[in-house]
Motif scaffolding. Structure first.
Motif, PDB file in Angstrom:
ATOM      1  N   PRO A   1       0.802  -1.228   0.000  1.00 44.05           N
ATOM      2  CA  PRO A   1       0.000   0.000   0.000  1.00 44.05           C
ATOM      3  C   PRO A   1       0.835   1.278   0.000  1.00 44.05           C
ATOM      4  O   PRO A   1       0.292   2.357  -0.221  1.00 44.05           O
ATOM      5  CB  PRO A   1      -0.847  -0.127   1.269  1.00 44.05           C
ATOM      6  N   LEU A   2       2.138   1.170   0.207  1.00 40.23           N
ATOM      7  CA  LEU A   2       3.007   2.350   0.121  1.00 40.23           C
ATOM      8  C   LEU A   2       3.498   2.613  -1.286  1.00 40.23           C
ATOM      9  O   LEU A   2       4.106   3.650  -1.551  1.00 40.23           O
ATOM     10  CB  LEU A   2       4.200   2.190   1.062  1.00 40.23           C
ATOM     11  N   THR A   3       3.258   1.678  -2.215  1.00 45.69           N
ATOM     12  CA  THR A   3       3.736   1.862  -3.578  1.00 45.69           C
ATOM     13  C   THR A   3       2.641   1.775  -4.623  1.00 45.69           C
ATOM     14  O   THR A   3       2.853   2.173  -5.762  1.00 45.69           O
ATOM     15  CB  THR A   3       4.808   0.806  -3.950  1.00 45.69           C
ATOM     16  N   ALA A   4       1.475   1.219  -4.263  1.00 51.48           N
ATOM     17  CA  ALA A   4       0.397   1.040  -5.248  1.00 51.48           C
ATOM     18  C   ALA A   4      -0.936   1.055  -4.534  1.00 51.48           C
ATOM     19  O   ALA A   4      -1.038   0.571  -3.403  1.00 51.48           O
ATOM     20  CB  ALA A   4       0.579  -0.288  -5.982  1.00 51.48           C
ATOM     21  N   PRO A   5      -1.970   1.581  -5.188  1.00 53.91           N
ATOM     22  CA  PRO A   5      -3.283   1.524  -4.566  1.00 53.91           C
ATOM     23  C   PRO A   5      -3.773   0.073  -4.483  1.00 53.91           C
ATOM     24  O   PRO A   5      -3.617  -0.684  -5.442  1.00 53.91           O
ATOM     25  CB  PRO A   5      -4.160   2.361  -5.493  1.00 53.91           C
TER      26      PRO A   5
ATOM     27  N   ASP B   1      -7.144  -0.053 -10.160  1.00 51.25           N
ATOM     28  CA  ASP B   1      -6.361  -0.611 -11.259  1.00 51.25           C
ATOM     29  C   ASP B   1      -5.078   0.144 -11.519  1.00 51.25           C
ATOM     30  O   ASP B   1      -4.107  -0.399 -12.026  1.00 51.25           O
ATOM     31  CB  ASP B   1      -7.200  -0.658 -12.537  1.00 51.25           C
ATOM     32  N   ASP B   2      -5.070   1.450 -11.230  1.00 50.38           N
ATOM     33  CA  ASP B   2      -3.863   2.235 -11.419  1.00 50.38           C
ATOM     34  C   ASP B   2      -3.804   3.360 -10.395  1.00 50.38           C
ATOM     35  O   ASP B   2      -4.766   3.623  -9.689  1.00 50.38           O
ATOM     36  CB  ASP B   2      -3.762   2.766 -12.851  1.00 50.38           C
ATOM     37  N   CYS B   3      -2.677   4.016 -10.350  1.00 52.30           N
ATOM     38  CA  CYS B   3      -2.462   5.054  -9.335  1.00 52.30           C
ATOM     39  C   CYS B   3      -3.029   6.404  -9.747  1.00 52.30           C
ATOM     40  O   CYS B   3      -3.079   7.333  -8.941  1.00 52.30           O
ATOM     41  CB  CYS B   3      -0.972   5.186  -9.026  1.00 52.30           C
TER      42      CYS B   3
END
Length: 157
Positions: free
Chosen positions: A145-149, A153-155
């Protein structure tokens, strides 16, 4: 009375036109994990060759499906046999703490290839929850969760 200088603004920001030129240039040299994944997931040809520049041991530990294995040290002797100079190349290595992808990109550019470096490398590919291969088969880990939602599907970048 002494004035305290804000450490962020101690050096003034660049003029907007200079900033635009700088960031445009950066995007010509770099891409990121999410954009590479989206391009590889799209139907048809991604338009580039993805090159893993790490050692054989690292490759066996895990790599991006569809990537070509070409260790940085072997670029000068093998690139001509493995890569079409008319097709852009995207290089990656372990992660932000490794400059192997940048060194491979330099070597490829010196050989006449158009090349970009994938920011984040294999580390962020895995941390974003994307599928990877090992000698045992394909795997996927939960997104960090610190690098991607986690639930998107995307940030949205």
């Amino acid at each position: 009375m002494p004035t305290t200088v804000n450490p962020v603004l101690r050096v003034a920001p660049a003029a907007p036109a200079e900033a635009a030129a700088h960031f445009r240039a950066g995007l010509a040299f770099h891409t990121d994990v999410s954009d590479v994944a989206a391009a590889l997931d799209a139907d048809g040809d991604s338009g580039f060759v993805l090159v893993d520049t790490r050692s054989t041991q690292a490759w066996d530990q895990g790599h991006i499906p569809g990537a070509l294995h070409l260790p940085t040290a072997l670029v000068p002797e093998r690139a001509g046999q493995l890569l079409d100079p008319t097709v852009p190349v995207v290089t990656y290595c372990w992660g932000p703490g490794c400059n192997g992808a940048a060194r491979a990109a330099l070597a490829l550019a010196e050989l006449g290839h158009q090349v970009k470096e994938m920011l984040g490398g294999f580390e962020y590919w895995v941390r974003e929850g994307l599928e990877f291969e090992t000698w045992q088969g394909r795997e996927r880990r939960a997104p960090d969760p610190l690098t991607a939602p986690v639930d998107a599907d995307d940030c949205g970048c």
